[in-house]
Enzyme design. Structure first.
Site, PDB file in Angstrom:
ATOM      1  N   ARG A   1      -4.403   8.057  -4.550  1.00  0.00           N
ATOM      2  CA  ARG A   1      -4.088   6.903  -3.390  1.00  0.00           C
ATOM      3  C   ARG A   1      -2.752   6.219  -3.267  1.00  0.00           C
ATOM      4  O   ARG A   1      -1.846   6.273  -2.164  1.00  0.00           O
ATOM      5  CB  ARG A   1      -5.181   5.732  -3.383  1.00  0.00           C
ATOM      6  CG  ARG A   1      -6.388   6.000  -2.629  1.00  0.00           C
ATOM      7  CD  ARG A   1      -7.456   4.938  -3.128  1.00  0.00           C
ATOM      8  NE  ARG A   1      -7.712   5.393  -4.465  1.00  0.00           N
ATOM      9  CZ  ARG A   1      -8.394   6.675  -4.639  1.00  0.00           C
ATOM     10  NH1 ARG A   1      -9.132   7.032  -4.004  1.00  0.00           N
ATOM     11  NH2 ARG A   1      -8.532   6.566  -6.209  1.00  0.00           N
ATOM     12  N   THR A   2      -2.324   5.740  -4.522  1.00  0.00           N
ATOM     13  CA  THR A   2      -1.227   4.982  -4.433  1.00  0.00           C
ATOM     14  C   THR A   2      -0.071   5.974  -4.068  1.00  0.00           C
ATOM     15  O   THR A   2       0.945   5.614  -3.220  1.00  0.00           O
ATOM     16  CB  THR A   2      -0.908   4.049  -5.847  1.00  0.00           C
ATOM     17  OG1 THR A   2      -1.962   3.311  -5.807  1.00  0.00           O
ATOM     18  CG2 THR A   2       0.296   3.292  -5.734  1.00  0.00           C
TER      19      THR A   2
ATOM     20  N   LYS B   1      10.282  14.268 -23.595  1.00  0.00           N
ATOM     21  CA  LYS B   1      11.508  14.304 -24.521  1.00  0.00           C
ATOM     22  C   LYS B   1      11.881  13.028 -25.164  1.00  0.00           C
ATOM     23  O   LYS B   1      12.771  13.064 -25.755  1.00  0.00           O
ATOM     24  CB  LYS B   1      12.503  15.127 -23.757  1.00  0.00           C
ATOM     25  CG  LYS B   1      12.297  16.663 -23.314  1.00  0.00           C
ATOM     26  CD  LYS B   1      13.484  16.971 -22.603  1.00  0.00           C
ATOM     27  CE  LYS B   1      13.090  18.454 -21.795  1.00  0.00           C
ATOM     28  NZ  LYS B   1      14.183  18.701 -20.826  1.00  0.00           N
TER      29      LYS B   1
ATOM     30  N   ARG C   1       4.882   4.133 -11.514  1.00  0.00           N
ATOM     31  CA  ARG C   1       3.642   3.570 -11.941  1.00  0.00           C
ATOM     32  C   ARG C   1       3.714   3.945 -13.602  1.00  0.00           C
ATOM     33  O   ARG C   1       4.231   5.037 -13.916  1.00  0.00           O
ATOM     34  CB  ARG C   1       2.415   4.244 -11.636  1.00  0.00           C
ATOM     35  CG  ARG C   1       1.110   4.018 -12.586  1.00  0.00           C
ATOM     36  CD  ARG C   1      -0.141   4.534 -11.621  1.00  0.00           C
ATOM     37  NE  ARG C   1      -0.551   3.552 -10.527  1.00  0.00           N
ATOM     38  CZ  ARG C   1      -1.583   3.652  -9.820  1.00  0.00           C
ATOM     39  NH1 ARG C   1      -2.460   4.839 -10.192  1.00  0.00           N
ATOM     40  NH2 ARG C   1      -1.835   2.906  -8.991  1.00  0.00           N
TER      41      ARG C   1
ATOM     42  N   HIS D   1      -0.297  -5.003  -9.990  1.00  0.00           N
ATOM     43  CA  HIS D   1      -0.339  -4.074  -9.092  1.00  0.00           C
ATOM     44  C   HIS D   1      -0.176  -4.573  -7.643  1.00  0.00           C
ATOM     45  O   HIS D   1      -0.956  -4.646  -6.839  1.00  0.00           O
ATOM     46  CB  HIS D   1      -1.594  -3.026  -9.266  1.00  0.00           C
ATOM     47  CG  HIS D   1      -1.543  -1.868  -8.397  1.00  0.00           C
ATOM     48  ND1 HIS D   1      -0.645  -1.442  -7.352  1.00  0.00           N
ATOM     49  CD2 HIS D   1      -2.743  -0.931  -8.163  1.00  0.00           C
ATOM     50  CE1 HIS D   1      -0.835  -0.198  -7.096  1.00  0.00           C
ATOM     51  NE2 HIS D   1      -1.879   0.181  -7.604  1.00  0.00           N
TER      52      HIS D   1
HETATM   53  C1  NCD Z   1      -6.426   1.006  -9.167  1.00  0.00           C
HETATM   54  C2  NCD Z   1      -5.105   1.373 -10.373  1.00  0.00           C
HETATM   55  O1  NCD Z   1      -4.564   2.227 -10.524  1.00  0.00           O
HETATM   56  O2  NCD Z   1      -5.044   0.083 -10.951  1.00  0.00           O
HETATM   57  N1  NCD Z   1      -6.265   2.033  -8.417  1.00  0.00           N
HETATM   58  C3  NCD Z   1      -5.456   2.063  -7.241  1.00  0.00           C
HETATM   59  O3  NCD Z   1      -4.239   1.822  -7.253  1.00  0.00           O
HETATM   60  N2  NCD Z   1      -5.972   2.264  -6.176  1.00  0.00           N
HETATM   61  C4  NCD Z   1      -7.708   0.765  -9.802  1.00  0.00           C
HETATM   62  C5  NCD Z   1      -8.321   1.610 -10.511  1.00  0.00           C
HETATM   63  O4  NCD Z   1      -7.631   2.495 -11.276  1.00  0.00           O
HETATM   64  O5  NCD Z   1      -9.322   1.310 -11.166  1.00  0.00           O
END
Ligand code: NCD
Length: 306
Positions: free
Chosen positions: A55-56, A85, A106, A134
């Site tokens: 999703r993100t 590396k 991320r 997040h």
């Molecule tokens: C979340 C995350 O990655 O922190 N997912 C997201 O970004 N929608 C929640 C999760 O992984 O449980």
């Protein structure tokens, strides 16, 4: 506050920023309905994902594409980028800065996006730094509450599940300090309670919270039930994970005890903590929540880049 340069953690947001961002996100619905726009034509967004995501990453990429921008994507960056590396996140960011106008990161390490932001001039967006924060998820979560319930004040909100390792509920709790008259209840297995760094910040901001072990006691009065996944990948032992999993499940019986105007949210992905039978109920807001991520991220990219 004016438009921020980077999006790193929730405490950088104030109420006027939220109102402005949410109003712009509303406007993005019409932009998509009209077939998109060219506002960000010629601008490039790089996504560097060192942890799994559907999703993100895709919603950031969709958002940038809908606004006419271009996307460079390093998925599975831990395995496929130069990090494999031994390159530091700082060096990777310095390189990617030459290729893109905004970098979305991320990473499994707390503070990774902030470290990248410290060494580059382009905006850096934290799309999750380990079990820490997040911030864009919290923004889309609060935007969803506003869309679903018509307000972001005067709410009873239950955060359920893995509040220790879950960066989404941590960020959302902190963001709720910008709202008035919030009753916050934490329902988590004992070994994944909300961190003291967050509870201390809530107390300092004058947002009271309480802990409740009985989910059934919370459901009848909650406006928002925010369910989360037990973050298996962050546990140091399988035994600890097994102690936390399966304890709190939202199912048809939960819905029966909830208010008719309440909503169930989840940042997704879910494992077994929301039964599939819940999906058909109009109070199941999690798929709409995911869709809101595109509007919200369009608004955010537009703010950062124009
Ligand atoms: C979340 C995350 O990655 O922190 N997912 C997201 O970004 N929608 C929640 C999760 O992984 O449980």
């Amino acid at each position: 506050m004016g438009a921020p340069r980077d999006i790193l953690e929730v405490r950088q947001f104030d109420r006027p920023f939220l109102e402005e961002l949410f109003a712009r996100a509303d406007g993005m619905r019409a932009v998509i309905a009209a077939g998109g726009s060219n506002r960000l034509q010629g601008r490039i967004m790089a996504t560097l994902f060192f942890e799994p995501s559907t999703r993100t990453r895709l919603s950031f990429e969709s958002a940038m594409s809908r606004l006419g921008g271009t996307v460079l994507s390093a998925e599975y960056a831990r395995e496929t980028s130069s990090a494999a590396k031994g390159e530091t996140i700082e060096d990777t960011a310095r390189i990617v800065e030459a290729y893109a106008d905004v970098i979305v990161i991320r990473h499994p390490e707390v503070g990774a996006a902030a470290r990248a932001a410290a060494v580059v001039d382009v905006p850096v967006i934290n799309a999750g730094d380990g079990p820490h924060e997040h911030p864009t998820q919290a923004l889309l979560d609060l935007y969803t509450i506003r869309s679903e319930l018509g307000r972001i004040d005067d709410l009873r909100i239950a955060l359920v599940g893995d509040l220790k390792y879950g960066r989404a509920p941590r960020s959302l709790a902190l963001l709720l300090t910008q709202c008035r008259n919030i009753e916050l209840v934490f329902v988590s297995p004992p070994n994944v309670r909300m961190g003291e760094d967050v509870t201390a910040a809530l107390a300092a901001a004058g947002l009271p919270h309480r802990e409740e072990s009985d989910l059934a006691a919370v459901l009848p009065t909650a406006d928002v039930v925010y369910q989360t996944r037990i973050q298996h990948e962050r546990f140091s032992s399988e035994e600890d994970y097994q102690a936390a999993r399966g304890r709190y499940i939202i199912d048809a019986a939960s819905l029966r005890s909830m208010r008719p105007d309440a909503i169930v949210m989840h940042p997704l992905p879910r494992v077994d903590e929301i039964a599939p039978e819940v999906d058909a109920d109009p109070r199941a807001a999690y798929f709409r929540q995911a869709r809101n991520g595109v509007y919200l991220r369009m608004a955010l990219l537009d703010m950062l880049l124009t």
